[in-house]
Motif scaffolding. Structure first.
Motif, PDB file in Angstrom:
ATOM      1  N   ALA A 161       0.828  -1.207   0.000  1.00  0.00           N
ATOM      2  CA  ALA A 161       0.000   0.000   0.000  1.00  0.00           C
ATOM      3  C   ALA A 161       0.863   1.258   0.000  1.00  0.00           C
ATOM      4  CB  ALA A 161      -0.933  -0.011   1.218  1.00  0.00           C
ATOM      5  N   VAL A 162       1.945   1.234   0.775  1.00  0.00           N
ATOM      6  CA  VAL A 162       2.869   2.374   0.796  1.00  0.00           C
ATOM      7  C   VAL A 162       3.468   2.594  -0.588  1.00  0.00           C
ATOM      8  CG1 VAL A 162       5.114   3.165   1.663  1.00  0.00           C
ATOM      9  CG2 VAL A 162       3.430   2.214   3.252  1.00  0.00           C
ATOM     10  N   ASP A 163       3.909   1.513  -1.232  1.00  0.00           N
ATOM     11  CA  ASP A 163       4.496   1.629  -2.575  1.00  0.00           C
ATOM     12  C   ASP A 163       3.497   2.223  -3.568  1.00  0.00           C
ATOM     13  OD1 ASP A 163       6.967   0.692  -1.877  1.00  0.00           O
ATOM     14  OD2 ASP A 163       6.632  -1.361  -2.582  1.00  0.00           O
ATOM     15  N   LYS A 164       2.244   1.812  -3.486  1.00  0.00           N
ATOM     16  CA  LYS A 164       1.223   2.299  -4.415  1.00  0.00           C
ATOM     17  C   LYS A 164       0.964   3.793  -4.235  1.00  0.00           C
ATOM     18  CE  LYS A 164      -1.169  -2.136  -4.890  1.00  0.00           C
ATOM     19  NZ  LYS A 164      -2.392  -2.907  -4.542  1.00  0.00           N
ATOM     20  N   VAL A 165       0.887   4.237  -2.988  1.00  0.00           N
ATOM     21  CA  VAL A 165       0.656   5.657  -2.718  1.00  0.00           C
ATOM     22  C   VAL A 165       1.825   6.497  -3.236  1.00  0.00           C
ATOM     23  CG1 VAL A 165       0.458   7.389  -0.878  1.00  0.00           C
ATOM     24  CG2 VAL A 165      -0.884   5.271  -0.760  1.00  0.00           C
ATOM     25  N   LEU A 166       3.039   6.017  -3.012  1.00  0.00           N
ATOM     26  CA  LEU A 166       4.206   6.744  -3.502  1.00  0.00           C
ATOM     27  C   LEU A 166       4.251   6.745  -5.030  1.00  0.00           C
ATOM     28  CD1 LEU A 166       6.852   5.404  -0.971  1.00  0.00           C
ATOM     29  CD2 LEU A 166       5.854   7.697  -1.004  1.00  0.00           C
ATOM     30  N   ALA A 167       3.868   5.622  -5.643  1.00  0.00           N
ATOM     31  CA  ALA A 167       3.857   5.536  -7.105  1.00  0.00           C
ATOM     32  C   ALA A 167       2.855   6.506  -7.720  1.00  0.00           C
ATOM     33  CB  ALA A 167       3.533   4.107  -7.536  1.00  0.00           C
ATOM     34  N   GLU A 168       1.815   6.851  -6.974  1.00  0.00           N
ATOM     35  CA  GLU A 168       0.816   7.802  -7.458  1.00  0.00           C
ATOM     36  C   GLU A 168       1.259   9.250  -7.288  1.00  0.00           C
ATOM     37  OE1 GLU A 168      -2.772   6.714  -5.448  1.00  0.00           O
ATOM     38  OE2 GLU A 168      -3.066   4.888  -6.643  1.00  0.00           O
ATOM     39  N   GLY A 169       2.452   9.445  -6.722  1.00  0.00           N
ATOM     40  CA  GLY A 169       3.028  10.787  -6.659  1.00  0.00           C
ATOM     41  C   GLY A 169       2.766  11.565  -5.394  1.00  0.00           C
ATOM     42  N   TYR A 170       2.239  10.930  -4.366  1.00  0.00           N
ATOM     43  CA  TYR A 170       1.969  11.636  -3.114  1.00  0.00           C
ATOM     44  C   TYR A 170       3.238  11.682  -2.262  1.00  0.00           C
ATOM     45  CZ  TYR A 170      -2.920  11.150  -4.396  1.00  0.00           C
ATOM     46  OH  TYR A 170      -4.123  11.213  -5.061  1.00  0.00           O
ATOM     47  N   ARG A 171       3.507  12.857  -1.708  1.00  0.00           N
ATOM     48  CA  ARG A 171       4.732  13.048  -0.917  1.00  0.00           C
ATOM     49  C   ARG A 171       4.443  13.953   0.281  1.00  0.00           C
ATOM     50  NH1 ARG A 171       5.730   9.821  -4.279  1.00  0.00           N
ATOM     51  NH2 ARG A 171       7.430   9.788  -5.823  1.00  0.00           N
ATOM     52  N   THR A 172       5.019  13.590   1.428  1.00  0.00           N
ATOM     53  CA  THR A 172       5.041  14.518   2.554  1.00  0.00           C
ATOM     54  C   THR A 172       6.129  15.561   2.301  1.00  0.00           C
ATOM     55  OG1 THR A 172       6.366  12.832   3.679  1.00  0.00           O
ATOM     56  CG2 THR A 172       4.053  13.023   4.327  1.00  0.00           C
ATOM     57  N   ALA A 173       6.172  16.573   3.153  1.00  0.00           N
ATOM     58  CA  ALA A 173       7.027  17.735   2.900  1.00  0.00           C
ATOM     59  C   ALA A 173       8.499  17.375   2.731  1.00  0.00           C
ATOM     60  CB  ALA A 173       6.864  18.743   4.036  1.00  0.00           C
ATOM     61  N   ASP A 174       8.975  16.350   3.460  1.00  0.00           N
ATOM     62  CA  ASP A 174      10.394  16.001   3.398  1.00  0.00           C
ATOM     63  C   ASP A 174      10.809  15.429   2.049  1.00  0.00           C
ATOM     64  OD1 ASP A 174       8.710  13.815   4.185  1.00  0.00           O
ATOM     65  OD2 ASP A 174      10.499  12.641   4.630  1.00  0.00           O
ATOM     66  N   LEU A 175       9.837  14.917   1.289  1.00  0.00           N
ATOM     67  CA  LEU A 175      10.135  14.281   0.002  1.00  0.00           C
ATOM     68  C   LEU A 175       9.564  15.054  -1.186  1.00  0.00           C
ATOM     69  CD1 LEU A 175       9.404  10.541   0.901  1.00  0.00           C
ATOM     70  CD2 LEU A 175      11.631  11.622   0.631  1.00  0.00           C
ATOM     71  N   TYR A 176       8.919  16.162  -0.910  1.00  0.00           N
ATOM     72  CA  TYR A 176       8.214  16.869  -1.998  1.00  0.00           C
ATOM     73  C   TYR A 176       9.177  17.448  -3.026  1.00  0.00           C
ATOM     74  CZ  TYR A 176       5.467  20.268  -4.536  1.00  0.00           C
ATOM     75  OH  TYR A 176       4.872  20.987  -5.544  1.00  0.00           O
ATOM     76  N   LYS A 177       8.818  17.218  -4.295  1.00  0.00           N
ATOM     77  CA  LYS A 177       9.490  17.846  -5.420  1.00  0.00           C
ATOM     78  C   LYS A 177       8.436  18.331  -6.402  1.00  0.00           C
ATOM     79  CE  LYS A 177      13.870  15.256  -5.421  1.00  0.00           C
ATOM     80  NZ  LYS A 177      14.773  14.389  -6.234  1.00  0.00           N
ATOM     81  N   SER A 178       8.808  19.258  -7.240  1.00  0.00           N
ATOM     82  CA  SER A 178       7.883  19.784  -8.240  1.00  0.00           C
ATOM     83  C   SER A 178       7.311  18.642  -9.075  1.00  0.00           C
ATOM     84  CB  SER A 178       8.611  20.786  -9.144  1.00  0.00           C
ATOM     85  OG  SER A 178       7.737  21.272 -10.145  1.00  0.00           O
TER      86      SER A 178
END
Length: 357
Positions: free
Chosen positions: A321-338
């Motif tokens: 589930a974590v991998d899927k959420v990350l694959a969809e482009g969701y990021r918390t502030a520490d990982l956020y990129k444009s």
């Protein structure tokens, strides 16, 4: 329907936010599976110093010993930097490890495909890395006889003595082999047997224990070579087992491979209740702002399911589930990129929940 009891120790700083997020995910995955969890919150670290004057009250130790597992957020912060050394907030973790008989720290190093760009290594080197580092936690040079200062022949010197016993090495190797049986069945033992007597005892004992596991492939490597190989070719490793000092250093090096300390979980196991926590700190500067990354704690909860509750299939559901959420482009502030979608701590937990159905 099975029922298990979990002690939750939020700790300090962002601890309340990240443990609450992990509980939400635990509730979702266990309710679907018919596993009932009960929760009991306890104070430790700076919060306990403020409330009780000590970082680890006896009541917390009793509760932890009676629980099926302990989930910890993070402890410490500048607020408690000037308290006497014997009651520093970090003493809570050391005290729990001792009281619960936890002699092994398990730190998985796995890079989610969606976060490969965050690694300092090239994509082809890091893609598919999946390492479990098993560190001996209760002996070695950190616990040996120490001399802070003495004068010999007019020259000041200090010393730290490393001691290992056969039973201490044997039990950590048994745990490493059993962990490897759930993976690729490969164990690499890391030592410095060409120089250190303790490492030669370590190697002899490791070989003896490995002979009891016909399905396990054992190799040895000197610690300096292992440090180099972690950077050059990390995909060669499955389970790495090593002593306290080497494990402390190598686990931090391996963590950097993922590119984000906020993503990494850990488990401390031994004779008593297992303790699970993310490897990052309490980050008091962002506490209460919804900026904390809860994934390290959520993945620690997955380890709790795998190692303390005997539910590896539920652990895998959380990890997927974590991998899927990350694959969809969701990021918390520490990982956020444009180009990504920035979400809060609670929103990240909600997205992972939703993936669990």
């Amino acid at each position: 329907m099975s029922k298990k009891h979990i002690v939750i120790i939020p700790g300090d700083g962002i601890g309340e936010e990240i443990t609450s997020a992990a509980i939400r995910v635990l509730e979702r995955v266990t309710n679907k599976a018919g596993l009932t969890l009960t929760y009991e919150k306890q104070l430790a670290g700076g919060a306990a110093i403020d409330q009780y004057g000590v970082p680890l009250p006896d009541s917390v130790i009793r509760a932890a010993k009676q629980a099926d597992a302990v989930l910890l957020g993070a402890v410490g912060g500048p607020k408690w930097d000037h308290v006497p050394p014997e009651i520093r907030a970090e003493k809570a973790i050391l005290g729990l490890r001792k009281e619960l008989g936890l002699y092994a720290n398990l730190r998985p190093v796995r890079v989610s495909p969606a976060l490969i760009e965050y690694s300092p290594l090239k994509a082809e080197a890091i893609y598919g890395v999946d390492i479990l580092l098993v560190r001996e936690l209760s002996s070695g040079i950190y616990y040996g006889q120490k001399c802070e200062s003495e004068i010999i022949d007019g020259i000041e010197q200090a010393s730290d003595v490393e001691v290992y016993t056969v039973p201490e090495v044997s039990r950590i190797m048994h745990l490493a082999c059993q962990a490897a049986q759930l993976r690729k069945k490969q164990v690499l033992s890391v030592d410095k047997a060409n120089v250190l007597a303790t490492s030669r005892l370590w190697r002899r004992t490791v070989n003896q224990v490995a002979s009891e596991y016909a399905d396990i492939q054992l190799k040895h490597m000197y610690v300096d070579n292992c440090a180099m190989q972690l950077v050059l070719a990390p995909k060669q490793f499955d389970v790495i087992v090593t002593n306290n000092l080497f494990g402390d250093i190598l686990s931090d090096e391996a963590a950097v491979l993922t590119g984000s300390i906020g993503m990494l979980p850990s488990a401390s196991l031994g004779n008593g209740t297992g303790l699970y926590e993310p490897i990052h700190g309490s980050a008091p500067d962002i506490a209460g702002l919804g900026l904390a990354n809860p994934v390290g704690t959520i993945l620690s909860a997955a380890m709790l399911l795998r190692y303390s509750l005997g539910a590896p299939e539920l652990a895998e559901q959380i990890e997927q589930a974590v991998d899927k959420v990350l694959a969809e482009g969701y990021r918390t502030a520490d990982l956020y990129k444009s180009g990504a979608t920035k979400v809060s701590t609670d929103e990240m937990a909600g997205l992972i929940e939703a993936q669990l159905g």
